[in-house]
Design an enzyme around this catalytic site. Structure first.
Site, PDB file in Angstrom:
ATOM      1  N   ASP A  86       0.834  -1.214   0.000  1.00  0.00           N
ATOM      2  CA  ASP A  86       0.000   0.000   0.000  1.00  0.00           C
ATOM      3  C   ASP A  86       0.867   1.262   0.000  1.00  0.00           C
ATOM      4  O   ASP A  86       0.683   2.155   0.829  1.00  0.00           O
ATOM      5  CB  ASP A  86      -0.957   0.013   1.195  1.00  0.00           C
ATOM      6  CG  ASP A  86      -1.972   1.153   1.108  1.00  0.00           C
ATOM      7  OD1 ASP A  86      -2.346   1.517  -0.018  1.00  0.00           O
ATOM      8  OD2 ASP A  86      -2.365   1.683   2.157  1.00  0.00           O
ATOM      9  N   GLU A 112       1.451  -3.243  -5.011  1.00  0.00           N
ATOM     10  CA  GLU A 112       1.034  -1.865  -4.700  1.00  0.00           C
ATOM     11  C   GLU A 112       2.202  -1.031  -4.194  1.00  0.00           C
ATOM     12  O   GLU A 112       2.135  -0.418  -3.128  1.00  0.00           O
ATOM     13  CB  GLU A 112      -0.149  -1.822  -3.719  1.00  0.00           C
ATOM     14  CG  GLU A 112      -1.493  -1.876  -4.435  1.00  0.00           C
ATOM     15  CD  GLU A 112      -2.644  -1.294  -3.622  1.00  0.00           C
ATOM     16  OE1 GLU A 112      -3.156  -2.009  -2.764  1.00  0.00           O
ATOM     17  OE2 GLU A 112      -3.012  -0.130  -3.859  1.00  0.00           O
ATOM     18  N   TYR A 187      -0.594  -8.409  -8.752  1.00  0.00           N
ATOM     19  CA  TYR A 187      -1.549  -7.560  -8.043  1.00  0.00           C
ATOM     20  C   TYR A 187      -2.805  -7.517  -8.907  1.00  0.00           C
ATOM     21  O   TYR A 187      -2.879  -6.775  -9.887  1.00  0.00           O
ATOM     22  CB  TYR A 187      -0.966  -6.162  -7.812  1.00  0.00           C
ATOM     23  CG  TYR A 187      -1.962  -5.168  -7.262  1.00  0.00           C
ATOM     24  CD1 TYR A 187      -2.747  -5.480  -6.164  1.00  0.00           C
ATOM     25  CD2 TYR A 187      -2.111  -3.907  -7.838  1.00  0.00           C
ATOM     26  CE1 TYR A 187      -3.658  -4.574  -5.664  1.00  0.00           C
ATOM     27  CE2 TYR A 187      -3.019  -2.989  -7.341  1.00  0.00           C
ATOM     28  CZ  TYR A 187      -3.791  -3.339  -6.253  1.00  0.00           C
ATOM     29  OH  TYR A 187      -4.710  -2.440  -5.762  1.00  0.00           O
ATOM     30  N   ASP A 226      -1.365 -10.330  -4.135  1.00  0.00           N
ATOM     31  CA  ASP A 226      -2.697  -9.898  -3.722  1.00  0.00           C
ATOM     32  C   ASP A 226      -3.655 -10.256  -4.840  1.00  0.00           C
ATOM     33  O   ASP A 226      -3.726  -9.570  -5.855  1.00  0.00           O
ATOM     34  CB  ASP A 226      -2.683  -8.383  -3.479  1.00  0.00           C
ATOM     35  CG  ASP A 226      -4.057  -7.844  -3.129  1.00  0.00           C
ATOM     36  OD1 ASP A 226      -5.019  -8.630  -3.092  1.00  0.00           O
ATOM     37  OD2 ASP A 226      -4.171  -6.624  -2.906  1.00  0.00           O
ATOM     38  N   ASN A 228      -6.802 -10.306  -4.632  1.00  0.00           N
ATOM     39  CA  ASN A 228      -8.003  -9.470  -4.492  1.00  0.00           C
ATOM     40  C   ASN A 228      -9.295 -10.271  -4.536  1.00  0.00           C
ATOM     41  O   ASN A 228     -10.286  -9.840  -5.122  1.00  0.00           O
ATOM     42  CB  ASN A 228      -8.011  -8.363  -5.561  1.00  0.00           C
ATOM     43  CG  ASN A 228      -7.729  -6.994  -4.942  1.00  0.00           C
ATOM     44  OD1 ASN A 228      -8.181  -6.710  -3.831  1.00  0.00           O
ATOM     45  ND2 ASN A 228      -6.984  -6.156  -5.645  1.00  0.00           N
ATOM     46  N   ASP A 298      -4.300 -12.483   0.085  1.00  0.00           N
ATOM     47  CA  ASP A 298      -2.934 -12.741  -0.397  1.00  0.00           C
ATOM     48  C   ASP A 298      -2.657 -14.236  -0.293  1.00  0.00           C
ATOM     49  O   ASP A 298      -2.936 -14.860   0.731  1.00  0.00           O
ATOM     50  CB  ASP A 298      -1.952 -11.934   0.438  1.00  0.00           C
ATOM     51  CG  ASP A 298      -2.235 -10.434   0.357  1.00  0.00           C
ATOM     52  OD1 ASP A 298      -1.646  -9.783  -0.517  1.00  0.00           O
ATOM     53  OD2 ASP A 298      -3.078  -9.945   1.147  1.00  0.00           O
ATOM     54  N   ASP A 323      -1.840  -2.032   5.034  1.00  0.00           N
ATOM     55  CA  ASP A 323      -3.120  -2.613   5.429  1.00  0.00           C
ATOM     56  C   ASP A 323      -3.171  -4.111   5.109  1.00  0.00           C
ATOM     57  O   ASP A 323      -4.111  -4.795   5.502  1.00  0.00           O
ATOM     58  CB  ASP A 323      -4.317  -1.851   4.850  1.00  0.00           C
ATOM     59  CG  ASP A 323      -4.196  -1.592   3.365  1.00  0.00           C
ATOM     60  OD1 ASP A 323      -3.172  -1.987   2.762  1.00  0.00           O
ATOM     61  OD2 ASP A 323      -5.100  -0.977   2.790  1.00  0.00           O
ATOM     62  N   HIS A 324      -2.148  -4.603   4.415  1.00  0.00           N
ATOM     63  CA  HIS A 324      -1.949  -6.037   4.266  1.00  0.00           C
ATOM     64  C   HIS A 324      -0.784  -6.472   5.146  1.00  0.00           C
ATOM     65  O   HIS A 324       0.091  -5.661   5.470  1.00  0.00           O
ATOM     66  CB  HIS A 324      -1.590  -6.394   2.816  1.00  0.00           C
ATOM     67  CG  HIS A 324      -2.694  -6.173   1.819  1.00  0.00           C
ATOM     68  ND1 HIS A 324      -3.307  -7.191   1.130  1.00  0.00           N
ATOM     69  CD2 HIS A 324      -3.282  -5.038   1.393  1.00  0.00           C
ATOM     70  CE1 HIS A 324      -4.226  -6.698   0.317  1.00  0.00           C
ATOM     71  NE2 HIS A 324      -4.234  -5.385   0.450  1.00  0.00           N
TER      72      HIS A 324
END
Lengths: 333, 333
Positions: A86, A112, A187, A226, A228, A298, A323-324
């Site tokens: 992030d 990210e 990602y 990630d 998602n 993830d 935040d991950h």
DNA sequence: CGTGGGATG
DNA sequence: CATCACACG
């Protein structure tokens, strides 16, 4: 959940300041609200005679100690870590690199990064632990998306993207070929607030699966990053409230199911099929991380034939800076 | 100064990180460079045999104690403070209100609030010291411009803008009528990087002068605020380098001269005609405030016939919280 | 260098 | 509730 029921919820539960601000801006709270557990910690003393929901001690997940050998006793010889940062620059300021130097994987995959290559901080570009560094950034939008792979040993070959023009402008995939396997870090596109990008995501899922299947015919592969999507209900705290939200729509979940059907395995779920509360992402909002209201987004996904070589698939949920949280794979290659 | 001579300067003087980042972005450093004094504080030990410019102790300005009576001995009965906040919300976080509660003026005029009225923090909207509060915000652009006037006693009348459609959409002027005078607070349009808005500024200057002259025919007036011009060479540290820069062009200076010719006085300069190094603004860049490399952009301008009632015009240059400092007027009204 | 918004997650 | 880029100063 509609706007009115949310409003009731807010009134009834002594909203946090963060949520109040969100409400002020009017929309887009439905999508987030499902992740928030009502937090009465800032509430005035509970009124007598009314049922007040208890603050509820959060149900945490403690990742067990690393298992460093396969079922049949072969020792791991490869350690791979993946982390959605992030924003690489903010993550470095938050001492993310210190954690990496403790973990010391053989390969570090980052998502990210939100940073053009020319703007990378010197702390990471000059990092001697990883002499071989590969960066992919978003072409149009600066500070958006972006992935990286940092390696102790040099891959045989490195490629960017998945070979389709329409997908390859956002810095989302790096593939490294090693003698016995491919490593792909990705990602995956977020379906977006209001699912505005769900259609695009569906074509991505198809094309990405195709890309991986082709690779898999040459050598087994490890996919990390990630993705998602939270695959099953066990993979997020609040499945009920998130069925219409990015990351847990039927379409995205089905995409992941199809990927597994194509001959791949979700390494963590393979090893810990019943493990609840194991997440890798928590929205910054509503104090979700402290309450462990999270999602498992993830993954290390392996070619099924690598399963005998799998040692462990870890969730490093105490590592801060994004935040991950990072995840780490131990494997024999 | 052109790009090349600046580049040399950078190389020769062990640039700070901030300046390096500016250089990286390429343009728009010429305009700022004139405000920067080379700062070798972060430089490696000076190389022997080369002339190195000394870090040079800054020439500070200490505002003398407040004079609370007129020349003919009448005591001040009105205290007005003006402050360009560069963002009211950030300024509140930096404890600007604590300073205000110490200063405790009768009227507080604020510029560059950068805050829509609905987003004002409760700390200031509920401030009991000033029961009468007036806000003007930019209509199109949120978080841009914006002025305010906070009063202990209620004005007879309050108006917004200067009565010309083209100037009155950016929240730049509030006028309050009191029994014996008008108080006008203004945030005059900046001519912009590369003087892109100098033409507009010139028409503003004409129209604003017209507005003030008309008011002045009814009652004497006090104008305060960020007039975005350093009038004479004495009013900024580096006049030579800033002749082509916003705030010190011939046009803007002439605009201010014309204003004074229309029957107004610059109260600070009237009282302290020779005082150098007295500034109210320092760019955040290049450590300018610590070096007192500044500009006097904030003024109390009075109708000339108020001069006998003037007690003092102060520069509160120790007050922090913005790139401008507050100024305070003591007067008999 | 620092403030705001806006897009994105 | 964060990240980043951008506009403005």
């Amino acid at each position: 959940m509609n706007t009115w029921s949310l409003r009731l919820l807010l009134v009834r539960s002594s909203i946090t300041r963060g949520l109040a601000n969100m409400a002020k801006r009017g929309k887009k709270k439905e999508e987030e609200a499902a992740d928030g557990q009502k937090d009465s910690s800032a509430a005035p003393p509970a009124k007598k005679g009314k049922k007040e929901k208890e603050p509820e001690a959060p149900i945490l997940y403690e990742d067990p100690p690393d298992k460093l050998s396969t079922k049949d006793g072969r020792p791991a010889n490869m350690k791979i870590t993946s982390w959605n940062l992030d924003g690489l620059r903010a993550w470095i300021k938050k001492k993310g690199l210190d954690w990496v130097r403790e973990e010391l994987p053989d390969i570090l995959c980052l998502q990210e990064t939100k940073c053009a290559e020319k703007s990378l901080p010197q702390e990471i570009t000059s990092m001697p632990e990883f002499p071989h560094k590969y960066w992919a950034g978003s072409e149009g939008k600066e500070g958006y998306s972006g992935v990286a792979m940092l390696c102790k040993t040099k891959p045989l070959n490195v490629t960017y993207g998945i070979g389709k023009e329409e997908h390859d402008k956002e810095g989302r995939v790096i593939t490294a070929e090693f003698p016995t396997f491919f490593l792909v870090t990705a990602y995956v596109p977020n379906a977006g607030r209001g699912l505005v990008r769900l259609d695009y995501r569906k074509t991505w899922d198809v094309d990405f699966r195709g890309y991986l299947s082709e690779l898999d015919q040459k050598k087994p592969l490890v996919l990390c990053g990630d993705l998602n999507v939270a695959h099953q209900e066990i993979d997020l705290k609040n499945p009920k409230g998130n069925r219409k939200n990015a990351g847990f729509t039927a379409e995205e979940r089905e995409g992941f199911t199809q990927l597994l059907s194509a001959g791949f395995v979700d390494s963590f779920r393979e090893l810990y099929p019943e493990q609840e509360n194991a997440y890798t992402f928590w929205t910054y909002m509503m104090n979700s991380r402290a309450k462990n209201v999270g999602w498992r987004l993830d993954y290390f996904v392996l070619s099924r034939r690598l399963l005998p070589s799998l040692c462990d698939s870890k969730i490093r949920n105490t590592a801060m800076g994004s935040d991950h949280c990072p995840i780490t794979l131990h494997i024999v290659v």
